[in-house]
Design a protein around this motif. Structure first.
Motif, PDB file in Angstrom:
ATOM      1  N   SER A   1      12.099  -7.073  10.530  1.00 52.50           N
ATOM      2  CA  SER A   1      11.248  -7.040   9.341  1.00 52.50           C
ATOM      3  C   SER A   1       9.792  -6.789   9.706  1.00 52.50           C
ATOM      4  CB  SER A   1      11.341  -8.372   8.598  1.00 52.50           C
ATOM      5  OG  SER A   1      10.350  -8.403   7.590  1.00 52.50           O
ATOM      6  N   PRO A   2       9.141  -5.831   9.027  1.00 47.05           N
ATOM      7  CA  PRO A   2       7.695  -5.667   9.197  1.00 47.05           C
ATOM      8  C   PRO A   2       6.921  -6.587   8.252  1.00 47.05           C
ATOM      9  CG  PRO A   2       8.537  -3.904   7.809  1.00 47.05           C
ATOM     10  CD  PRO A   2       9.720  -4.796   8.148  1.00 47.05           C
ATOM     11  N   HIS A   3       7.632  -7.270   7.377  1.00 44.88           N
ATOM     12  CA  HIS A   3       6.987  -8.122   6.370  1.00 44.88           C
ATOM     13  C   HIS A   3       7.141  -9.592   6.748  1.00 44.88           C
ATOM     14  CE1 HIS A   3       6.448  -4.844   3.495  1.00 44.88           C
ATOM     15  NE2 HIS A   3       7.654  -4.434   3.835  1.00 44.88           N
ATOM     16  N   ALA A   4       6.117 -10.366   6.415  1.00 43.93           N
ATOM     17  CA  ALA A   4       6.220 -11.808   6.613  1.00 43.93           C
ATOM     18  C   ALA A   4       7.154 -12.416   5.566  1.00 43.93           C
ATOM     19  CB  ALA A   4       4.839 -12.446   6.525  1.00 43.93           C
ATOM     20  N   HIS A   5       7.140 -11.827   4.401  1.00 42.70           N
ATOM     21  CA  HIS A   5       7.995 -12.359   3.334  1.00 42.70           C
ATOM     22  C   HIS A   5       8.296 -11.225   2.351  1.00 42.70           C
ATOM     23  CE1 HIS A   5       8.813 -15.733   0.155  1.00 42.70           C
ATOM     24  NE2 HIS A   5       9.927 -15.219   0.667  1.00 42.70           N
ATOM     25  N   ALA A   6       9.558 -10.958   2.157  1.00 43.37           N
ATOM     26  CA  ALA A   6       9.937  -9.894   1.218  1.00 43.37           C
ATOM     27  C   ALA A   6      11.392 -10.066   0.840  1.00 43.37           C
ATOM     28  CB  ALA A   6       9.728  -8.515   1.861  1.00 43.37           C
ATOM     29  N   ALA A   7      11.709  -9.591  -0.348  1.00 42.29           N
ATOM     30  CA  ALA A   7      13.111  -9.513  -0.749  1.00 42.29           C
ATOM     31  C   ALA A   7      13.653  -8.182  -0.249  1.00 42.29           C
ATOM     32  CB  ALA A   7      13.235  -9.603  -2.264  1.00 42.29           C
ATOM     33  N   ILE A   8      14.911  -8.199   0.172  1.00 48.88           N
ATOM     34  CA  ILE A   8      15.550  -6.949   0.591  1.00 48.88           C
ATOM     35  C   ILE A   8      16.282  -6.389  -0.618  1.00 48.88           C
ATOM     36  CG2 ILE A   8      17.263  -5.888   2.095  1.00 48.88           C
ATOM     37  CD1 ILE A   8      16.699  -8.119   4.127  1.00 48.88           C
ATOM     38  N   ALA A   9      15.821  -5.252  -1.113  1.00 49.79           N
ATOM     39  CA  ALA A   9      16.457  -4.659  -2.293  1.00 49.79           C
ATOM     40  C   ALA A   9      17.661  -3.821  -1.887  1.00 49.79           C
ATOM     41  CB  ALA A   9      15.444  -3.795  -3.045  1.00 49.79           C
ATOM     42  N   HIS A  10      17.525  -3.140  -0.746  1.00 52.47           N
ATOM     43  CA  HIS A  10      18.596  -2.221  -0.383  1.00 52.47           C
ATOM     44  C   HIS A  10      18.467  -1.848   1.088  1.00 52.47           C
ATOM     45  CE1 HIS A  10      21.615   0.855  -0.913  1.00 52.47           C
ATOM     46  NE2 HIS A  10      20.814   1.751  -0.376  1.00 52.47           N
TER      47      HIS A  10
ATOM     48  N   GLU B   1      16.661 -11.556   1.959  1.00 54.66           N
ATOM     49  CA  GLU B   1      15.248 -11.937   2.031  1.00 54.66           C
ATOM     50  C   GLU B   1      14.852 -12.028   3.496  1.00 54.66           C
ATOM     51  OE1 GLU B   1      14.645 -15.813   0.359  1.00 54.66           O
ATOM     52  OE2 GLU B   1      12.459 -15.689   0.327  1.00 54.66           O
ATOM     53  N   VAL B   2      13.666 -11.526   3.806  1.00 55.51           N
ATOM     54  CA  VAL B   2      13.129 -11.745   5.154  1.00 55.51           C
ATOM     55  C   VAL B   2      11.984 -12.738   5.044  1.00 55.51           C
ATOM     56  CG1 VAL B   2      13.804  -9.561   6.214  1.00 55.51           C
ATOM     57  CG2 VAL B   2      11.676  -9.682   4.906  1.00 55.51           C
ATOM     58  N   VAL B   3      11.895 -13.639   6.028  1.00 55.84           N
ATOM     59  CA  VAL B   3      10.902 -14.702   5.933  1.00 55.84           C
ATOM     60  C   VAL B   3       9.951 -14.766   7.122  1.00 55.84           C
ATOM     61  CG1 VAL B   3      12.164 -16.135   4.306  1.00 55.84           C
ATOM     62  CG2 VAL B   3      12.642 -16.324   6.753  1.00 55.84           C
ATOM     63  N   HIS B   4      10.066 -13.841   8.031  1.00 56.71           N
ATOM     64  CA  HIS B   4       8.975 -13.705   9.011  1.00 56.71           C
ATOM     65  C   HIS B   4       9.025 -12.315   9.615  1.00 56.71           C
ATOM     66  CE1 HIS B   4      11.293 -14.100  12.845  1.00 56.71           C
ATOM     67  NE2 HIS B   4      12.053 -14.960  12.192  1.00 56.71           N
ATOM     68  N   VAL B   5       7.863 -11.862  10.050  1.00 54.78           N
ATOM     69  CA  VAL B   5       7.802 -10.577  10.754  1.00 54.78           C
ATOM     70  C   VAL B   5       8.643 -10.720  12.017  1.00 54.78           C
ATOM     71  CG1 VAL B   5       6.297  -9.009  12.033  1.00 54.78           C
ATOM     72  CG2 VAL B   5       5.523  -9.998   9.867  1.00 54.78           C
TER      73      VAL B   5
END
Lengths: 161, 286, 785
Positions: free
Chosen positions: C47-56, C108-112
């Motif tokens: 994940s490049p995001h600290a926090h994001a929902a994975i849509a697809h 969901e991703v919760v850390h980079v």
């Protein structure tokens, strides 16, 4: 275009092999030639674990492409001492002074210092520290490595005398 | 952490390099590789073509010509550091090189590669600026000369056209009676300096005849302190003179990054400038 | 130097390490050196995001790349897993929510750096090419970047479905704390913060998994400190019986804590190998290590010390917010360890620390060398400095008045361990140890040095810190000792080697009993096929637990060897000794029988009785159970010079006096301490894992995250005391983490002392030159940046 056949000398033996052009020298030595003594600790040129001698000079093997070593001579940790022969004085001194713990940084330390002691046979402790300032070790705190190097330098000088 | 695919070219002559530069899209020159290779390994640089300069004839060597030292762009930093000519004639360059990376990187890194990479903190860029270097740039139209002061045109961007290459650097040898000093503040030995100061002082009798002050690491490119230089010329080397010149750093534009904010870089600039001036004056006086 | 009995010929001596022969020639076998035929390579998409929902997630383009064998997301792997989460949390009633991390992030991703998909390809290069082609559609969510802000009532949550960011809360207390504070003549309060760092073993993590169709078994090589835990979890997750998986730790290039954790990559790579029927390798690169290997140390402390007029501690209380990261990868043991470390060296009559463990969108935190203790020691020692200054007492003296006196050993503290056992300080003389350190550093002569330097405009400072460390966490470690019919001695253990000389330590202890020739001893550490159970490397425990088991097992084998040999030689047992490869009559070396002959004699011959009458074989297996921890202690004194113009710090001298009981191998003890000291210097001055306000890590190369190099190391002097612990037969205490624990506190104390003319108070580590110049001249930093 994506791969090339190269010929080079490694630890005194001539090798010919194909390598992807994007493969760095450390992966070539480890993967293609099976010389796994050269270690990769960062692959961005900071830790020094992958240091080898290229035509006698200490270089970071993760920052050189294998194709750039075409026609050159490479020495790795495996080439510092003959296979079943006595250790290089640096290797012996590292063992005698607890200069290695996990042993992961050791090959890069040894190759770096092998070049250094050729240039500076009678170094000060401070010069030794500067020489290995591009080699990270997380186990020893470096003192035992410095002590080992001073001992090896003495041994090399005595052998020459 | 492996590079994305690229095509590899290893030309043997400058002409071949220029032909490749003219014919290939998205090509990068590979000099010592100590900055570019990490960027390739980390996949932050994506050239389609890599043109390796390491087998090109005529790009290495250190020669004294007239009043200058000419250094081929592909000359290794280690060779420059250990050159008798450099140590005798341009000790500032040798002093700065002892701060550049480590033994293994200087064994490979080149002066031309460092200058073209134009890292804001690069020691060699600051020294070239302090010494008024002249760069030899070759393109299909021939060789042109370029002052180091016109070389940086933006953050890590040299004034080179896509089909041009740096082939050599010429450093004028300062006259007798000069003293130089390079000071820097880095977190660890061999790290890029947060700020560095390269100073050249030429004394005539008890007066400063010429002063050159350059800061590295404060902005996108090297910063020549022209106002402070003017303040110094004609004055006597003294704590007060140097302090006043260094105080000029309070007004400079400095950058902020996670390692150090602008105010800290300004403070360091003043301290390092003063210390370099003192050392250079002492060396000039010897 | 050592307090081991002089009769021992190997134990307590600087014998050559058995590890060195291979390592020094580059012939070690680290996980990346293992390359079975047909090997495929894995690369993880993170994940490049600290926090994001994975849509697809679209893996089609990646799968289509030539050379790619598979691309797996959790959807692909889930049908082959008994659980899609790693349930690894240590037991504790303190948890307020379950945070078991998934094998791969799914919704969901919760850390980079959290792994989302894996590519298996012909080469690592191709795997990385394909990973770049996996298209993940993310919907960014608000990140939680700071553990204190995480607990604000209106803070966004690090997990979108969570009701809060409180992972756990717990209180450690005894005595009537508030009553003590209400009447105490002096109170000293501090707000302190300690920042995040990593372990950064020079070898990153790595896994190679190889399916063996002939044996119907998966062999997994992992650079782990806990092979038996990995084995247990792999069997559970893949639904395989114990024999179907073998976990081996090859040579490990340093651990320092994070490699004791079981990671998603270990199960993903093993499952991929099983699904593809091919060996698969994943080697963590340094960039991944910065975002996928666990970290430690982010904590915010509010603490208060109550003393009488002579500086005697009456009570200690406060609160602690601990950054848990995004998942529970271990437990609440770091804040517990941090808080427990506070009072240990001292007599503290009343104590209460309330801990809140906050979830953030950062890499999970788990023990890194020191495991909370550097933070706890930092908090305690900062408070003692504050009290010393407030009361006008010398900083060494105020500590001396409060250290647990030697004559009160064993000293039963009111504290309890995480397993609920009472903390009893078993041995040692803390005031004597501190005195030794102060004398070694010429503490008494320092004021004169400081005055002389200040006259030249230079700022020298000296600082001191004490620690007491619970080492050798139980309950046991397995060791078996067996003499083969060849006469060779095989030692197998559940302990795991990661560079701390475990093989040497065990070979030494076993050879001591069985002939004195270490070259005849083969140690197998970290192989689940060789040792039926094991706990592994953590908590400075292996010399204590595995060492004790090895000693007892070897002693039992020795007794049997002598008994059988006595029968064979028709001599009295008491007249025999084992020397090299044989048992001989003392003083009559020609009257001997080889170990091989003894082993063969008891290997059994059909129809004949076993000589000696004590059953077949020359083997013993031990799991010496030691629940109580052996408390090691020490004192660090640092002398520094601060450049008040640049904020640069030079450590001029560092003295480290310590007591780890008996030393099995003095040189290895020093080596362990020095490594820890270097790490402590890093924690004090260099190592800072930075995140921005969006929880994006900003120090993700070794050029940004600064490890101490040889040129930053000060002159270090190590002084030894030896107070053997009664808790194990060898009288030893652990030493693997000791060096790191007091060093940041001592350096902080020294810097504060150096900068006392500026009225500087040090309340955090690490301290950068920028931090120090801002403290020296607050106006400078206050001006527009």
């Amino acid at each position: 275009m994506t791969a090339r056949r190269i010929a080079l000398t490694v630890n005194g033996a001539r090798h010919e092999a194909e390598t992807p052009v994007r493969q760095h020298l450390a992966d070539f030595l480890r993967g293609t030639l099976g010389l796994t003594g050269t270690h990769l600790g960062c692959e961005h040129g900071v830790c020094g674990a992958c240091t080898v001698l290229l035509d006698g000079r200490a270089v970071r093997a993760c920052l050189i492409l294998a194709v750039q070593a075409e026609g050159r001579s490479v020495t790795t940790v495996e080439g510092l001492a003959p296979d079943n022969g006595p250790l290089h004085p640096l290797q012996a001194a590292f063992c005698a002074n607890h200069g290695l713990q996990c042993g992961f940084c050791t090959p890069g330390m040894l190759t770096t210092l092998a070049e250094f002691l050729k240039d500076s046979p009678d170094p000060t402790e401070e010069e030794v520290r500067v020489a290995i300032s591009g080699n990270l070790c997380r186990c020893t705190g470096y003192d035992s490595i410095v002590a080992a190097t001073m001992e090896a330098a003495r041994a090399l000088r005595e052998a020459r005398a | 952490m492996k590079p994305a695919p690229f095509a590899y070219h290893d030309p043997r002559s400058i002409e071949e390099v220029l032909d490749l530069l003219a014919s290939l899209d998205n090509a990068r020159l590979l000099a010592g590789g100590q900055s570019l290779m990490p960027m390739l390994n980390m996949r932050v640089a994506f050239p389609d073509h890599l043109i390796d300069l390491n087998r090109v004839e005529g790009l290495t060597g250190i020669m004294e010509e007239g009043g200058s030292i000419r250094i081929g762009a592909m000359t290794r930093q280690r060779d420059i550091e250990e050159s008798e000519v450099i140590r005798a004639r341009l000790p500032l360059l040798a002093e700065a090189l002892s701060h550049v990376g480590h033994r293994q990187t200087r064994n490979r890194g080149t002066i031309g590669g460092s200058l073209c990479n134009l890292d804001p903190s690069a020691e060699l860029v600051a020294v070239a600026t302090a010494l008024d270097a002249v760069l030899e740039v070759q393109g299909s139209a021939g060789i042109r000369e370029l002052s180091i002061h016109d070389f940086p045109v933006g953050f890590m961007t040299p004034a080179l056209a896509p089909e041009e290459m740096l082939t050599a650097i010429r450093l004028p040898v300062p006259p007798a009676g000069h003293g130089t000093a390079f000071t820097e503040f880095a977190r660890r030995h061999g790290d890029y300096a947060i700020v560095s100061a390269a100073v050249l002082l030429v004394l005539e009798g008890s007066r400063i005849a010429r002063a050159s002050l350059t800061l590295g690491g404060v902005g996108a490119g090297p910063l020549r302190l022209r106002t402070a230089e003017a303040m110094l010329v004609g004055g006597a080397p003294s704590e007060a003179t140097f302090g006043a010149a260094a105080a000029e750093c309070a007004g400079i534009e400095a950058m902020s990054d996670p390692q150090a904010p602008a105010w800290y870089r300004r403070r360091l600039s003043a301290v390092l400038t003063r210390r370099a001036l003192e050392t250079a004056a002492a060396r000039a006086a010897v | 130097m050592t307090a081991m009995p002089a009769t021992m010929r190997l134990v307590g001596r600087d014998v050559p390490r058995v590890e060195d022969a291979a390592l020094i020639r580059g012939r070690g076998r680290f996980v990346d050196d293992i390359a079975p035929p047909g090997l495929l390579h894995a690369a993880f998409l993170r994940s490049p995001h600290a926090h994001a929902a994975i849509a697809h997630i679209d893996t089609e383009a990646a799968r289509a790349l030539p050379g790619v064998h598979a691309v797996f997301t959790l959807d692909d792997l889930a049908p082959h897993l008994n659980d899609t989460r790693l349930v690894v949390a240590l037991p504790s009633p303190a948890y307020r929510q379950e945070l078991h991390r998934p094998v791969l992030a799914q919704t969901e991703v919760v850390h980079v750096g959290e792994a989302v998909a894996v590519v298996i390809a012909e080469s690592r290069h191709l795997a990385e090419d394909a990973a770049a082609l996996v298209e993940v559609e993310y919907d960014p969510l608000p990140p939680v970047a700071d553990c204190v802000a995480a607990l604000e009532p209106d803070a966004p949550t690090a997990h979108r479905d969570a009701s809060s960011n409180l992972a756990a809360e717990l209180v450690l207390e005894y005595g009537a704390v508030d009553a003590v504070f209400a009447t105490a003549p002096h109170r000293f309060a501090e707000h302190l913060s300690i920042h995040r760092g990593g372990s950064h073993s020079m070898e990153c993590r790595g896994v190679v998994a190889r399916p063996d169709p002939l044996e119907d078994r998966l062999t997994v090589w992992s650079s782990t400190q806990t092979p038996h835990t990995a084995h247990r979890l792999l069997c559970d997750l893949l639904g395989l019986d114990e024999r179907a998986i073998r976990v081996i730790t090859p040579d490990v290039g340093g651990g320092f804590g994070p490699k004791l954790i079981f990671y998603p990559e270990e199960v993903v790579v093993t499952l991929a190998a099983r699904l593809l029927g091919r060996p698969v390798k994943w080697i963590e690169d340094r960039g991944e290590h910065f975002v996928a290997t666990t970290q430690e140390r982010d904590q915010s402390w509010d603490v208060e010390l109550a003393t009488d007029g002579e500086g005697r501690i009456l009570g200690l209380r406060g609160t602690l917010v601990h950054d848990h990261g995004a998942w529970t990868a271990r437990g609440v043991n770091i804040p517990q360890g941090a808080v427990s470390a506070m009072p240990l060296p001292y007599v503290v009559p009343a104590f209460r620390m309330a801990m809140k463990v906050a979830v953030t969108n950062k890499v999970p935190t788990t023990p890194v060398r020191g495991a909370g203790q550097p933070q706890g020691v930092f908090a305690m020692e900062r408070l003692l400095d504050r009290a010393a200054r407030g009361l006008g007492i010398d900083r060494g003296e105020i500590r001396r008045r409060n250290l647990v006196p030697g004559e009160r050993m064993p000293y039963a503290t009111p504290l309890k361990t995480r397993g609920g056992m009472q903390v009893v300080l078993d041995s040692g003389d803390y005031p004597r140890c501190q005195a030794m350190a102060l004398e070694g550093a010429d503490w008494a002569g320092f004021p004169e040095r400081q005055r002389a330097a200040r006259a030249q405009g230079r700022y020298l400072g000296i600082g001191v810190a004490n620690y007491v460390e619970g080492t050798g966490r139980g309950p046991f470690e397995h060791v078996s000792v067996r003499i083969e019919p060849s006469g060779r001695i095989v030692v197998a253990t559940g302990a795991a080697a990661m560079g701390q000389s475990t093989h040497t330590m065990l070979a030494q202890l076993v050879a001591e009993q069985l002939g004195g020739d270490m070259s005849r001893v083969q140690v197998i550490a970290g192989d689940t096929a060789a040792a039926p159970m094991g706990i592994g490397g953590s908590n400075s425990r292996q010399a204590v637990l595995a060492g004790s088991s090895a000693h007892v097992a070897a002693t039992r084998v020795r007794e049997k060897v002598l008994h059988v040999a006595a029968t064979m030689l028709e001599a009295a047992e008491g007249d025999l000794e084992i020397e090299g490869d044989a048992v001989q009559v003392k003083g009559v070396p020609e009257m001997k029988v080889t170990l091989a002959a003894v082993a063969r004699a008891v290997a059994g011959t059909p129809g004949f009785a076993i000589p000696g009458g004590r059953g077949p074989g020359l083997a013993a297996s031990e799991e010496v159970v030691i629940d109580a921890m052996a408390y090691a202690n020490g004192t660090a004194v640092a002398e520094v010079e601060v450049d008040a113009e640049t904020g640069g710090v030079t450590i001029n001298n560092l003295v480290f006096a310590h007591d780890c009981g008996n030393a099995l191998h003095p040189r290895i003890v020093d080596g362990q301490l020095m490594g820890g000291i270097a790490h402590g210097i890093g924690n004090a001055l260099f190592e800072h894992m930075r995140y921005d306000e969006e929880a994006q890590p900003t120090s993700t190369t070794l050029a940004d995250y600064l490890l101490v190099t040889a040129t930053e190391m000060p002159p270090v002097r190590i002084l030894h005391m030896h107070s053997p612990t009664p808790l194990n037969p060898l009288g030893i205490k652990g030493v693997g983490e000791a060096g790191v624990i007091p060093v940041p506190a001592a350096i902080a104390s020294a810097i504060e002392d150096a900068l006392s003319p500026f009225g500087v108070r040090i309340a955090q580590v690490p301290l950068s030159p920028v931090d120090l110049l801002a403290l020296i001249d607050p106006q400078a930093s206050g001006s527009a940046a």
